[in-house]
Design a protein around this motif. Structure first.
Motif, mmCIF file in Angstrom:
data_model
loop_
_atom_site.group_PDB
_atom_site.id
_atom_site.type_symbol
_atom_site.label_atom_id
_atom_site.label_comp_id
_atom_site.label_asym_id
_atom_site.label_seq_id
_atom_site.Cartn_x
_atom_site.Cartn_y
_atom_site.Cartn_z
ATOM 1 N N THR B 41 21.245 -79.497 8.353
ATOM 2 C CA THR B 41 21.058 -78.052 8.426
ATOM 3 C C THR B 41 20.522 -77.639 9.796
ATOM 4 O O THR B 41 20.935 -76.625 10.356
ATOM 5 N N GLN B 83 22.769 -73.080 3.278
ATOM 6 C CA GLN B 83 22.330 -73.914 2.162
ATOM 7 C C GLN B 83 21.434 -73.103 1.229
ATOM 8 O O GLN B 83 21.609 -73.109 0.024
ATOM 9 N N ASP B 172 27.461 -75.170 4.759
ATOM 10 C CA ASP B 172 26.310 -76.018 4.477
ATOM 11 C C ASP B 172 26.171 -76.195 2.971
ATOM 12 O O ASP B 172 25.716 -75.293 2.272
ATOM 13 N N GLU B 173 26.590 -77.338 2.485
ATOM 14 C CA GLU B 173 26.543 -77.691 1.063
ATOM 15 C C GLU B 173 27.139 -76.597 0.179
ATOM 16 O O GLU B 173 26.471 -76.069 -0.710
#
Ligand SMILES: Nc1ncnc2c1ncn2[C@@H]1O[C@H](COP(=O)(O)OP(=O)(O)OP(=O)(O)O)[C@@H](O)[C@H]1O
Ligand SMILES: [Mg+2]
Lengths: 673, 250
Positions: B41, B83, B172-173
């Motif tokens: 991140t 995220q 991000d994820e």
């Protein structure tokens, strides 16, 4: 040297009082995130109770116990239990509005209870003005002595308790992360209540100690105390208590030195002394790094999702059309009665309401749409008014002068916005407040601007052969301004700027990621809002025809925010309703005895206390309630199955419930794993 | 197209990134994997300017961007999801896309707003509708995001990042909190935007099946360092990677 000392020493007791309240501000801010402006009112209440009790021949210690050890902490505890413990995860506006409401409500309730007769302050331990000994050649009076000694003892005791009892440690844990603290066995809400009680006690003590330094016990003295304490708290970065204390003492001394050394008899010397704390506040706000970013991230922040953003409900078509028709009808009737039916003074009242609506629109734009808190709108209004007045005196046509007033206010707004860009939340509010205080105490006193309490005269406009001198004609003019500006604000709200501002309110990171230039947007919002306030102020000047600095006192800035927030800050309609309501109530309460003169402010201040539950405002909530019922009724009449209620649910308090707590932690991070 | 060299970031004594060099070609796709706390991140945050790196440089389209503010980097053509969700509270998915369309299309002017030209244009509405259909949010287009579940929220962020479309999409994820249906949508959307619009993709993801279904290249981060970088199969076969990352988990 002796001269220097004789200027310096008297500053210390002031500094001590600032230090006590400043420490209290920081303590509650750290423990609950609330910047409790109401401490100013608590100090006032304690001082009043103390002086009344002593004049009723109570022993000083008993009066002290009731005023400082009981009254102020009790008020503080009540505020924490009933209001602020529900705002822990809320945004800055939700935390600020009730505190502002209390700052206004508490003194006005006090005044209603005890009446308006002047109260003389009583000294606490030693006789205030008696000289007990001399330091070098400087006499030291009882007031100075007792204030200093008591402060040192109390602060020392406090530091000892913090250290030895582990309270300090618990407090820090709660500030870092209330959830985490609770998981490790610290009772977060009890710790925060302790902080409120302690800091209220400090505030009360500061009030009692400071009171004898003034001739009478009156609320404005304690507002000055509050502002100096805010400045000290800002010097300490809202976190370091030792720095707060040092800053407070330094401030008290510097004020006295300024008073001693500046040439007397000029506006700069008479104005700069009271304005000094605001200058310091502004500098500290801009210079301190820790104020720019909110406190360190709570690793468990996600467990307490912030309250939902306000969203105006979407209505069934029939209901939407019906309510719009109703609004138009009411507005039309108001205009019609104003023009045709009502007797003279009410015509003036409605015109005033229209002008105030314009000023309130500036708050709708900046705070409702932009999410920025301004406690200085009255100063922008004043800038517009005095510019218009000065220009009108130099033979500029009044209408042009009004527009130029808006222009100058806009420029000032941009100037204030630039340092505000680096700040967030409550700090922006404090910065604008310091601007307003500077305006009231210095800027508006010069002959070339507001001309102090004497003020200016501003004629009614005259365009060609059309004169707006009569109240009726002037009403139409003001109404035209309101319609144009309200329309413009509505268009901005639905346009690019409004939608970008809405996104920015939702998430700063998200808006930066899609490419929104946050700084430019905020400057635009500030400038536009100041321009509207300036035009409103200029029209106010022309309505009253004679204005002075008292018309744009900084306190109006606070009242205005409370009024608009109480009625409804998120919609243009809210500003209009607030303006008319305020003017009408002002007229209705104007005949009351002076004891109840603050009833008007009190009504709105009490309404502001509901802000925690109804951030959309009392009137907006009421309207939503009625429309909800209307929708039910419509459905019933159509015998239709209730369909998905649509996003309307998000707006009203009751339906908040099923969306709210713990259910949606992912919105605020802390997802997965 | 995107290139970083020597990126280093410390938080106090924690070294979140150390000397990270990364290349993503136009239309390419890279998976960034690594254990929790590896710095994935932080790497994204540095590239977008949310976090300022202590050392190293970043170039996009042959031009240094490390001095640019975040919003300018976004406007250059980088779309991103977070995220921890960063949605616009109180707004509906459609409103998210409409405001993004406007910003990406060069924003607006105050005077246009004031004379009533600020409302969403028909073209913007059409594109928003298309994107909503693409990510399967058509049925909730007008529900405030607060009322959506996590998976839907992630798809709103995905759609918002796709407005433009961007040259580079950084996720991000994105699959955490998605159910199977939503996961399928995610994979197919990423495939489509890569094929049809030539969008490059950088994907941080713990779900290796999903990563391998989407990307050609894998970068493995561990304690802030790049420990492997290459074609998916080669990296997955690498002994060091197995020890640092997969060994514990699978
Ligand atoms: N703002 C910050 N302040 C202090 N430390 C931070 C900050 N942001 C990240 N870190 C630390 O930097 C390291 C890398 O964090 P990062 O979030 O980049 O990891 P990640 O690979 O994304 O992990 P995850 O898979 O858990 O999301 C971690 O040790 C983290 O604790
Ligand atoms: Mg991460």
């Amino acid at each position: 040297m002796a001269l220097f000392l004789s200027f310096l020493l008297p500053g210390i007791p002031y500094g001590c009082a600032y230090a006590l309240m400043g420490a209290g501000l920081v303590l509650t801010y750290r423990a609950s995130g609330v910047f409790n402006l109401a401490f100013g009112a608590q100090a006032y209440v304690s001082a009043i109770i103390f002086s009344i009790a002593v004049h009723d021949a109570w022993p000083a210690w008993a009066a002290f116990v009731v005023a400082v050890l009981v009254a102020s902490p009790a008020i503080g505890l009540a505020m924490e239990r009933l209001l602020f413990r529900y705002t822990r995860t809320a945004g800055p506006l939700v935390k600020l509005v009730p505190a502002l409401g209390l700052l206004i409500a508490i003194p006005s309730v006090t005044q209603m209870i005890i009446g308006t007769s002047t109260r003389l302050p009583s000294s606490l331990v030693l006789q205030t003005w008696k000289i007990y000994f001399r330091l070098g050649s400087t006499p030291v009076s009882g007031g100075e002595l007792s204030t200093t000694v008591i402060t040192v003892v109390v602060v020392g005791l406090f530091a000892l308790v913090l250290r030895s009892s582990g309270l300090g440690l618990r407090m820090r844990a709660v500030v870092e992360s209330p959830r985490m603290a609770e998981l490790s066995g610290v009772r977060a809400d009890r710790t925060s209540a302790t902080a409120w009680v302690l800091s209220s006690l400090f505030a009360g003590l500061a009030g009692v100690l400071l009171a004898p330094l003034f001739a009478t016990v009156s609320a404005p003295n304690f507002t000055a105390l509050l502002v100096a304490a805010i400045a000290a708290a800002a010097i300490g970065g809202f976190e370091s208590l030792p720095l707060v204390l040092a800053g407070a003492i330094g401030l008290g001394i510097a004020q006295q030195l300024l008073a001693g050394y500046l040439p007397s008899g000029t506006i700069l010397s008479s104005g700069l002394r009271p304005a000094f704390p605001f200058v310091v506040l502004a500098i500290a706000l801009v210079a301190r790094r820790t104020l720019r970013q909110p406190a360190a991230r709570d690793p468990l922040a996600s467990c307490d999702p912030p309250a939902l953003a306000f969203r105006a409900p979407a209505r069934m078509t029939q209901v939407a059309v019906g309510s719009r028709a109703f609004s138009v009808l009411v507005a039309g009737m108001l205009v019609a009665t104003t023009v045709v039916l009502v007797p003279g003074s009410w015509e003036f009242v409605f015109t005033l309401g229209t002008v105030l609506s314009i000023v309130f629109l500036s708050i709708t734009l900046l705070t409702g749409m932009g999410g920025q808190i301004s406690l200085g709108q009255a100063a922008f209004a004043g800038a517009g008014a005095f510019t218009a007045g000065q220009l009108a005196m130099h033979a500029v046509p009044v209408l042009a002068a009004v527009l130029l007033g808006g222009l100058l206010a806009a420029a000032l707004g941009a100037v204030v916005a630039l340092p505000a860009l680096r700040l967030g939340g409550i700090a922006v509010g404090l910065l604008t407040l310091s601007f307003a205080l500077l305006a009231t105490n210095v800027l508006f006193l010069y002959p070339w601007s507001g001309n102090g309490a004497t003020g200016l005269t501003v004629p009614r406009p005259q365009v060609g052969t059309v004169s707006f001198a009569g109240n009726g004609a002037f009403f139409w003019l003001v109404l035209a301004f309101l319609v144009l500006l309200a329309g413009a604000v509505k268009l901005v709200q639905g346009g690019t700027i409004g939608r970008e501002l809405a996104a920015l309110r939702g998430s700063e990171r998200g808006s930066a990621a899609i490419g929104i230039d946050m700084r430019r947007l905020r400057v635009v919002a500030f400038t536009l809002s100041a321009a509207i306030a300036g035009i409103g102020g200029a029209l106010y000047a022309s309505l009253q025809q004679s204005i002075s600095v008292n018309d744009f006192n900084y306190q109006f800035s606070l009242v205005y925010v409370v009024v608009v927030a109480a009625v409804g800050v998120y919609s243009v309609a809210g500003a209009l309703e607030a303006g008319v309501l305020y003017a009408v109530l002002m007229q209705l309460t104007s005949t009351l005895s002076s004891r109840f003169s603050s009833l008007l402010a009190l009504v709105f201040a009490l309404a502001a206390l509901t802000y925690v539950r109804h951030p959309e405002g009392v009137v907006a909530y009421g309207k939503a309630w009625v429309l909800d019922r209307a929708e039910q009724l419509t459905r019933h009449l159509q015998r239709a199955e209730p369909t998905y209620a649509g996003p309307s649910g998000a707006a009203t308090g009751q339906r908040h419930g099923h969306l709210r707590p713990h259910l949606r932690p992912h919105l605020h991070g802390g997802d997965r794993r | 197209m995107l290139e970083t060299a020597g990126l280093t970031k410390r938080f106090g004594r924690v070294v979140a990134l150390s000397d990270v060099s990364l290349r993503i070609d136009a239309g390419g796709s890279v998976g960034v994997v690594g254990p929790n706390g590896a710095g994935k991140t932080t790497l994204f945050d540095c590239i977008l300017g949310v976090v300022e790196p202590d050392a190293g440089w970043i170039a996009f389209d042959g031009r240094r961007i490390d001095r640019l503010p975040t919003f300018r980097r976004g406007l250059l053509g980088i779309g991103r999801t977070f995220q921890r969700l960063e949605l616009f509270g109180g707004m509906t998915p459609r409103e998210h896309l409409l405001v993004t369309e406007r910003v990406r299309g060069g924003g607006g002017r105050l005077w246009k707003d004031v004379v009533g030209l600020g409302r969403p244009a028909p073209r913007e509405r059409r594109e928003a509708d298309d994107l909503l259909e693409l990510v399967g949010l058509g049925d909730v287009a007008d529900v405030p995001v607060e009322a959506l579940n996590l998976g839907r929220c992630r798809l709103v962020e995905l759609a918002r990042a796709l407005v433009g479309p961007p040259k580079l999409l950084m996720l991000d994820e994105p699959s955490s909190g998605l159910d199977d249906g939503e996961r399928t949508i995610l994979v197919s959307v990423l495939g489509r935007v890569r094929r049809e619009r030539g969008v490059a993709v950088a994907l941080v993801e713990h779900d290796l099946d999903l990563v391998t279904a989407v990307v050609d290249r894998l970068v493995v981060l561990d304690v802030g360092r790049v420990i492997a970088d290459g074609p998916v199969d080669a990296v997955l076969a690498d002994g060091a990677v197995r020890r640092a990352y997969l060994g514990s988990g699978r």
